[in-house]
Design a protein around this motif. Structure first.
Motif, mmCIF file in Angstrom:
data_model
loop_
_atom_site.group_PDB
_atom_site.id
_atom_site.type_symbol
_atom_site.label_atom_id
_atom_site.label_comp_id
_atom_site.label_asym_id
_atom_site.label_seq_id
_atom_site.Cartn_x
_atom_site.Cartn_y
_atom_site.Cartn_z
ATOM 1 N N SER A 186 0.822 -1.211 0.000
ATOM 2 C CA SER A 186 0.000 0.000 0.000
ATOM 3 C C SER A 186 0.860 1.266 0.000
ATOM 4 N N THR A 187 2.123 1.158 0.373
ATOM 5 C CA THR A 187 3.022 2.308 0.347
ATOM 6 C C THR A 187 3.544 2.514 -1.075
ATOM 7 N N LEU A 188 4.192 3.650 -1.306
ATOM 8 C CA LEU A 188 4.674 3.977 -2.650
ATOM 9 C C LEU A 188 5.860 3.105 -3.055
ATOM 10 N N ILE A 189 6.515 2.510 -2.102
ATOM 11 C CA ILE A 189 7.523 1.465 -2.341
ATOM 12 C C ILE A 189 7.126 0.287 -1.455
ATOM 13 N N PRO A 190 7.034 -0.932 -1.981
ATOM 14 C CA PRO A 190 6.660 -2.075 -1.129
ATOM 15 C C PRO A 190 7.702 -2.306 -0.031
ATOM 16 N N TYR A 191 7.237 -2.834 1.088
ATOM 17 C CA TYR A 191 8.184 -3.159 2.153
ATOM 18 C C TYR A 191 7.804 -4.491 2.791
ATOM 19 N N ILE A 192 8.804 -5.117 3.375
ATOM 20 C CA ILE A 192 8.643 -6.391 4.071
ATOM 21 C C ILE A 192 9.153 -6.197 5.484
ATOM 22 N N THR A 193 8.419 -6.686 6.472
ATOM 23 C CA THR A 193 8.876 -6.563 7.863
ATOM 24 C C THR A 193 9.304 -7.918 8.417
ATOM 25 N N VAL A 194 10.327 -7.873 9.257
ATOM 26 C CA VAL A 194 10.806 -9.055 9.981
ATOM 27 C C VAL A 194 10.907 -8.680 11.460
ATOM 28 N N ASP A 195 11.189 -9.665 12.293
ATOM 29 C CA ASP A 195 11.107 -9.453 13.734
ATOM 30 C C ASP A 195 12.256 -8.647 14.319
ATOM 31 N N ASN A 196 13.459 -8.759 13.752
ATOM 32 C CA ASN A 196 14.608 -8.124 14.387
ATOM 33 C C ASN A 196 15.766 -7.946 13.416
ATOM 34 N N PHE A 197 16.800 -7.305 13.903
ATOM 35 C CA PHE A 197 17.956 -6.948 13.085
ATOM 36 C C PHE A 197 18.657 -8.167 12.463
ATOM 37 N N PRO A 198 18.961 -9.219 13.230
ATOM 38 C CA PRO A 198 19.612 -10.371 12.600
ATOM 39 C C PRO A 198 18.784 -10.986 11.467
ATOM 40 N N LYS A 199 17.467 -11.023 11.635
ATOM 41 C CA LYS A 199 16.633 -11.612 10.589
ATOM 42 C C LYS A 199 16.598 -10.735 9.337
ATOM 43 N N LEU A 200 16.816 -9.444 9.532
ATOM 44 C CA LEU A 200 16.941 -8.534 8.402
ATOM 45 C C LEU A 200 18.113 -8.977 7.518
ATOM 46 N N GLY A 201 19.185 -9.409 8.163
ATOM 47 C CA GLY A 201 20.331 -9.913 7.413
ATOM 48 C C GLY A 201 20.010 -11.188 6.670
ATOM 49 N N LEU A 202 19.184 -12.035 7.254
ATOM 50 C CA LEU A 202 18.825 -13.309 6.623
ATOM 51 C C LEU A 202 18.021 -13.087 5.341
ATOM 52 N N ILE A 203 16.957 -12.286 5.405
ATOM 53 C CA ILE A 203 16.140 -12.070 4.206
ATOM 54 C C ILE A 203 16.963 -11.385 3.107
ATOM 55 N N THR A 204 17.837 -10.468 3.499
ATOM 56 C CA THR A 204 18.636 -9.745 2.511
ATOM 57 C C THR A 204 19.646 -10.676 1.852
ATOM 58 N N ALA A 205 20.271 -11.541 2.635
ATOM 59 C CA ALA A 205 21.230 -12.500 2.082
ATOM 60 C C ALA A 205 20.537 -13.457 1.120
ATOM 61 N N CYS A 206 19.365 -13.941 1.512
ATOM 62 C CA CYS A 206 18.628 -14.867 0.641
ATOM 63 C C CYS A 206 18.245 -14.197 -0.676
ATOM 64 N N ARG A 207 17.753 -12.959 -0.585
ATOM 65 C CA ARG A 207 17.350 -12.244 -1.824
ATOM 66 C C ARG A 207 18.559 -11.962 -2.700
ATOM 67 N N PHE A 208 19.689 -11.616 -2.090
ATOM 68 C CA PHE A 208 20.914 -11.350 -2.837
ATOM 69 C C PHE A 208 21.372 -12.601 -3.582
ATOM 70 N N LEU A 209 21.434 -13.728 -2.890
ATOM 71 C CA LEU A 209 21.912 -14.962 -3.522
ATOM 72 C C LEU A 209 20.933 -15.450 -4.589
ATOM 73 N N GLU A 210 19.655 -15.227 -4.369
ATOM 74 C CA GLU A 210 18.652 -15.553 -5.388
ATOM 75 C C GLU A 210 18.920 -14.744 -6.656
ATOM 76 N N TRP A 211 19.184 -13.435 -6.484
ATOM 77 C CA TRP A 211 19.438 -12.573 -7.642
ATOM 78 C C TRP A 211 20.733 -12.986 -8.346
ATOM 79 N N VAL A 212 21.789 -13.273 -7.577
ATOM 80 C CA VAL A 212 23.071 -13.648 -8.178
ATOM 81 C C VAL A 212 22.939 -14.951 -8.964
ATOM 82 N N SER A 213 22.145 -15.892 -8.451
ATOM 83 C CA SER A 213 21.985 -17.172 -9.168
ATOM 84 C C SER A 213 21.367 -16.960 -10.543
ATOM 85 N N GLU A 214 20.573 -15.879 -10.696
ATOM 86 C CA GLU A 214 19.951 -15.559 -11.987
ATOM 87 C C GLU A 214 20.793 -14.584 -12.810
ATOM 88 N N ASN A 215 21.742 -13.882 -12.138
ATOM 89 C CA ASN A 215 22.545 -12.846 -12.809
ATOM 90 C C ASN A 215 24.013 -12.999 -12.442
#
Length: 775
Positions: free
Chosen positions: A24-53
């Motif tokens: 609903s915001t002008l840029i989509p966002y995803i929330t997680v419970d805490n700072f360490p988990k922020l690193g987990l989702i970001t690492a997963c998304r990064f490696l997903e992108w690298v596997s395709e690029n």
């Protein structure tokens, strides 16, 4: 733009786990419970992108923000095909990805201070080399980097010749130079500008950045694109603002350095040039909540640099719940999801008071029915607001109760945390003779002491030795055992001279403690050895660059200065040195990423202190999201484990834990269950004790981004603002007409959370679960 079809399998996996993707915001966002988990989702998304690029262009952040992104990325790459790695991949959308090969990626450095030597460990160039080029196995040949030592300057000179004081005057772009040096500097600035243009061109020749990851500054900056930056800006040499300088002070060794240092940064257009780029901003903690709201809920604007991500289909914000707390749909979800709680009622009513600018007793039932959130309150009635007022009054009554016959242990991650958090509560406890009160700072805190401060103090100590004003070194047993004795006398001497306003004797008191520390750390046996060591220390520190990691013995010396400061604060109220415990937990090393707490090294000292003191009340900073410095939540982990183990040994049925927050992370009224009145006298005591005792902090070399000055002023402002919120609910006359002087004198309020053991461990367990995958 329809974002619904643009989420990747990784993002959808996190959505399934927590139902926390928001469009609903002008840029989509995803929330997680805490700072360490922020690193987990970001690492997963990064490696997903690298596997395709696998031949793509990436740009990744520096500093403390990407700590868990880096740790999770390395963990997944190293454990891709074993059981632990497969479990994480299957859970978070990577099960169909081939193991990414990072060796053909092109890395683009986001920014750099200028000028700064690339050989310095606090340069971003060095960080990129260590954590990304070497750490991720990226190709050095493919990297597009900012190396200040190699940027061409007039006549082939080095920046130390051109800018001898390391200051670059950008007004030379537009005015005539007044001497030969300024002419060379002007020519050099034009050459730097040309170099920046070529840097931008290299990125565009590669097709632009395909994967961008960045943090967000307190003013909304991404990279070093501060508030007011043009949305179509490109790579350039530029100045920064105070908020950015305050954040950078930790990297550069103090605001004195960062306020005079320029930066080279990629621009907002550099980040958004490639139309199908994945660009992610990560943020943790409620301290970022307002700028997150401004960036996501306002149209694209140079006032909110991160809003430029609206250009991108794959622009995202990954946030902790605290960072998202002020967003409209985050609020909607809070009130709509799950069972209705009393906290929700309190929050809805207090927020309505603010929205309408009405005192609580003037809210009508019609006002509540017309508001989206208060209308959800079950059994909404004429007395709903009255019940919230009664609940808040009860919290205030708890905050005025005098504690008796308690053994109280106040703890803090850093020196000054306890004072800035709850000093007015503590002074009341100390006035009651039946209480036994202890204090413990859990880390050494040496990173907060600048080299300049230590050099100045060492020079003063030398002068006092030369004048014969440090008589204790003449005592026969001083270098054997005497240096360990009479520490209470040092403290008393210092504070006596605070009272008498004798600056010379105050300095002498500080130097007494400094010399005791040097003798102990360096095992000095005579006065000649002491003088030689002082000279050596001055030489080492003068030859260190600002922000350089000190040798371990100098770290210890700096830490012992901070410990003396803490003893001075509590001695204001008659607390003896033996009741101030310095734990110096081992995870605190001064490295860019401090280690995770170790159950033996870091938990046992806390557990042993609990066993020794046997407190009935324990206070601690409750910062589970890592909103403040990372030390906060790492200390919280270690403390929680110590409490858990102690709970197994003892019957802690009546044991109370008081969670407090201070300048980094604040409670909302509905989160707190104890509210303590703060008088002008309390504020004066806090401000005076801070100024007189935290000697290394008075000049605010590492200030809050919200105030260019002492942290004590920030704390005072928070207390005042918290009173204003409660005054709106209860009415001002509740305070100035109250039957007790304590409440009548309120000009600020402190919020705390009183918990039993199980309540506290539940808070801490959520943080522990998020990082146990790779610990």
């Amino acid at each position: 733009m329809n974002h619904n079809q643009t989420f990747s399998p990784v993002e959808m996996a996190f959505y399934k786990e927590s139902n926390q993707i928001h469009t609903s915001t002008l840029i989509p966002y995803i929330t997680v419970d805490n700072f360490p988990k922020l690193g987990l989702i970001t690492a997963c998304r990064f490696l997903e992108w690298v596997s395709e690029n696998p031949n793509g262009v990436i740009s990744l952040p520096t500093g403390k923000t990407p700590e868990y992104f880096i740790k999770w990325t390395k963990f997944l790459l190293e454990n891709w095909d074993n059981k632990k790695g497969k479990e994480v991949r299957q859970k978070y959308g990577l099960e169909k990805c081939n193991k990414p090969d990072l060796s053909n990626l092109t890395f683009v450095q986001i920014d750099e201070f200028y000028p700064i030597s690339s050989k310095q460990a606090n340069s971003f160039f060095h960080y990129v080399q260590k954590f990304y080029i070497e750490g991720f196995g990226l190709s050095p040949e493919n990297a597009i980097l900012i190396n200040s030592d190699e940027i061409p300057l007039s006549g082939g000179r080095h920046f130390k010749e051109v800018f001898p004081d390391l200051k670059v005057d950008l007004s030379l772009r537009f005015r005539d130079p007044i001497n030969e040096l300024e002419k060379i500097q002007q020519e050099s600035i034009y050459l730097i500008d040309e170099w920046c243009g070529k840097y931008e061109q290299k990125i565009r020749e590669k097709g632009g950045i395909g994967f961008f990851l960045g943090g967000i500054g307190p003013d909304g900056h991404i990279a070093f694109n501060t508030r007011g930056t043009q949305l179509y800006s490109t790579t350039r040499l530029t100045e920064t603002n105070f908020e950015t300088q305050a954040v950078a002070a930790g990297d550069l060794g103090g605001i004195e350095v960062s306020s005079n240092r320029l930066v080279i940064t990629i621009g907002l257009e550099t980040i958004t040039y490639k139309e199908d780029a994945v660009a992610i901003i990560i943020a943790a903690g409620e301290a970022k909540a307002q700028i997150i709201k401004d960036s996501l809920e306002n149209p694209m604007s140079n006032i909110y640099p991160a809003s430029s991500l609206q250009k991108l289909t794959y622009g995202r914000f990954y946030l902790t719940k605290g960072a998202a707390i002020k967003l409209k749909d985050s609020l909607d979800n809070y009130f709509k999801e799950g069972t209705w709680t009393w906290d929700k009622t309190e929050r809805a009513v207090i927020e309505l008071c603010k929205k309408l600018g009405k005192y609580g007793d003037r809210l009508k039932l019609e006002d509540l029915k017309n508001d989206k959130y208060t209308a959800m309150i079950p059994d909404l009635a004429e007395d709903t607001v009255e019940k919230v007022i009664e609940s808040t009054v009860l919290k205030l009554q708890k905050g005025t109760l005098k504690q008796k016959n308690e053994v109280i242990l106040h703890t803090g991650p850093h020196h000054d945390d306890i004072s800035l958090g709850i000093l007015p509560q503590i002074t009341t406890q100390l006035q009651e003779n039946s209480n036994e009160v202890h204090f413990s700072v859990l880390t050494s805190g040496f990173t907060a002491v600048t080299n300049t401060f230590i050099i100045d103090t060492l020079l003063q100590a030398k002068k006092l030795l030369d004048n014969g004003d440090i008589q204790m070194v003449k005592y026969e047993d001083f270098f054997d055992v005497g240096y360990k004795l009479k520490t209470d006398k040092d403290v008393y001497h210092f504070l006596t001279n605070v009272a008498s306003e004798n600056e010379y004797q105050r300095v002498r008191g500080l130097c007494h403690r400094l010399i005791r520390a040097i003798v102990g750390i360096y095992e000095i046996k005579d006065e000649n050895g002491l003088r030689e060591t002082i000279n050596d220390l001055i030489s080492i520190l003068r030859n260190s660059y600002d922000g350089e990691k000190n040798p371990s013995k100098i770290q210890k010396l700096k830490g012992m200065i901070r410990e003396f400061e803490e003893e001075l604060v509590w001695a204001h109220f008659g607390v003896q040195v033996k009741n101030v415990h310095h734990l110096r937990l081992g995870f605190y090393t001064g490295d860019i990423f401090t280690e995770q707490p170790d159950k033996k090294r870091d938990v046992e000292p806390i557990l042993n202190l609990l066993r020794k003191i046997k407190p009935t009340i324990l206070s601690l900073t409750l910062d589970p999201e890592g909103s403040g410095p990372d030390t906060h939540y790492k200390v919280l982990q270690a403390t929680a484990e110590a409490v858990r183990q102690w709970n197994e040994e003892e019957n802690l049925e009546n044991f109370r834990i008081i969670g407090y927050r201070n300048v980094w992370f604040k409670f909302e009224p509905f989160e707190a269950n104890v509210i303590t009145p703060v008088s002008l006298g309390d504020m004066s005591v806090m401000e005076d004790s801070f100024a007189n005792c935290y000697l290394s902090q008075v000049k605010a070399s590492f200030p809050s981004y919200s105030h260019n000055g002492k942290f004590s002023t920030v704390a005072k402002r928070i207390w005042v603002n918290q009173l204003q919120d409660i005054q709106l609910l209860l009415g001002k006359n509740y305070f100035y007409l109250h039957e007790t002087a304590k409440v009548r004198s309120s000009h600020g309020l402190i919020y705390t959370k009183d918990m039993n053991v199980q309540e506290f461990l539940t808070h801490a367990r959520e943080l522990e679960k998020s990082i146990e995958g790779f610990i």
